[in-house]
Design a protein around this motif. Sequence first.
Motif, PDB file in Angstrom:
ATOM      1  N   GLY A  87       2.052  -1.971   5.462  1.00  0.00           N
ATOM      2  CA  GLY A  87       2.256  -2.952   4.398  1.00  0.00           C
ATOM      3  C   GLY A  87       0.948  -3.572   3.957  1.00  0.00           C
ATOM      4  N   ASP A  88       0.925  -4.888   3.813  1.00  0.00           N
ATOM      5  CA  ASP A  88      -0.294  -5.561   3.349  1.00  0.00           C
ATOM      6  C   ASP A  88      -1.243  -5.908   4.498  1.00  0.00           C
ATOM      7  OD1 ASP A  88       0.940  -7.686   4.618  1.00  0.00           O
ATOM      8  OD2 ASP A  88       1.219  -8.893   2.810  1.00  0.00           O
ATOM      9  N   SER A 111      -0.856  -8.004   6.930  1.00  0.00           N
ATOM     10  CA  SER A 111      -0.800  -9.382   7.434  1.00  0.00           C
ATOM     11  C   SER A 111      -0.146  -9.464   8.810  1.00  0.00           C
ATOM     12  CB  SER A 111      -0.034 -10.272   6.452  1.00  0.00           C
ATOM     13  OG  SER A 111       1.293  -9.809   6.260  1.00  0.00           O
ATOM     14  N   ARG A 134       1.390   4.105   5.988  1.00  0.00           N
ATOM     15  CA  ARG A 134       1.017   3.033   5.053  1.00  0.00           C
ATOM     16  C   ARG A 134       2.206   2.122   4.784  1.00  0.00           C
ATOM     17  NH1 ARG A 134      -1.472   7.401   2.377  1.00  0.00           N
ATOM     18  NH2 ARG A 134       0.139   7.391   0.733  1.00  0.00           N
ATOM     19  N   GLN A 135       3.403   2.682   4.733  1.00  0.00           N
ATOM     20  CA  GLN A 135       4.592   1.867   4.530  1.00  0.00           C
ATOM     21  C   GLN A 135       4.818   0.926   5.707  1.00  0.00           C
ATOM     22  OE1 GLN A 135       7.286   5.158   3.910  1.00  0.00           O
ATOM     23  NE2 GLN A 135       7.408   4.770   1.692  1.00  0.00           N
TER      24      GLN A 135
END
Length: 246
Positions: free
Chosen positions: A219-220, A222, A215-216
């Motif tokens: 990120g978002d 994008s 998940r790191q």
Amino acid sequence: MPRPVPTEAQVRIDLAAAYRLAAQRGWDDTIYTHLSASVPGEPGSYLINPFGARFDEISASSLVKVNRHGEVVDGSGRSVNPTGFTIHGAVHAARPDAACVIHLHTPWGVALSMRPEGLLPTSQFAMRLHGRLGRHAYEGLALGEAEQRRLVANLGALDGLILDNHGTLTVGRSVAEAWMLMYLLERAAQAQLAAMAAGPGLRVVPEEIAALTYRQWVGDGSEIDGDLEWPALLRGLDRSSPGYKD
């Protein structure tokens, strides 16, 4: 924000670059295995290497346009390996989002495909692939439609497969993404197998930490794999093997 749709010329350059970059890392298998890409604006049409060419010889103009059955449709009269496109054609047809499909027989990838535990969360390379890979049992040469259906089902919506006793496969929304995923898989396989060969005992990261690490990386959402790395890789290729754009 939607990503701009690339032109065929851009895809040709990226795919030719992917072949050259693969060759530089020893991922080729003489004239066998393939990297394929869908042709923008032409559903059911794909680009692939001409049969008999080495990866380090591929250029944008040498790529051949085929349909999902591996039949040449660009009028060039050039030959391709239709059986080699069998896996690619099935994956492209089932996954319209798979703009690029890479299937290789690298030493590390084949070695990993022999291990029953598959890829473990033992390195940051592996954790960037956490939950993104499936497995497909070996059934001989993957030529029959029944096995193609099973292979596609095992891939599902994932980003790649470990093909047992055979090799590896990755897919991407761009050539850059598929190539970067294969790079990560190669590095993760090499690190894990080297550690296994060094002696007993292997430090495996707990599931929750592996999931957190993934998940790191995401990120978002994008950016996708390859967005940051691909321009740097192309700059290096411009110096070491500039003919790929021809």
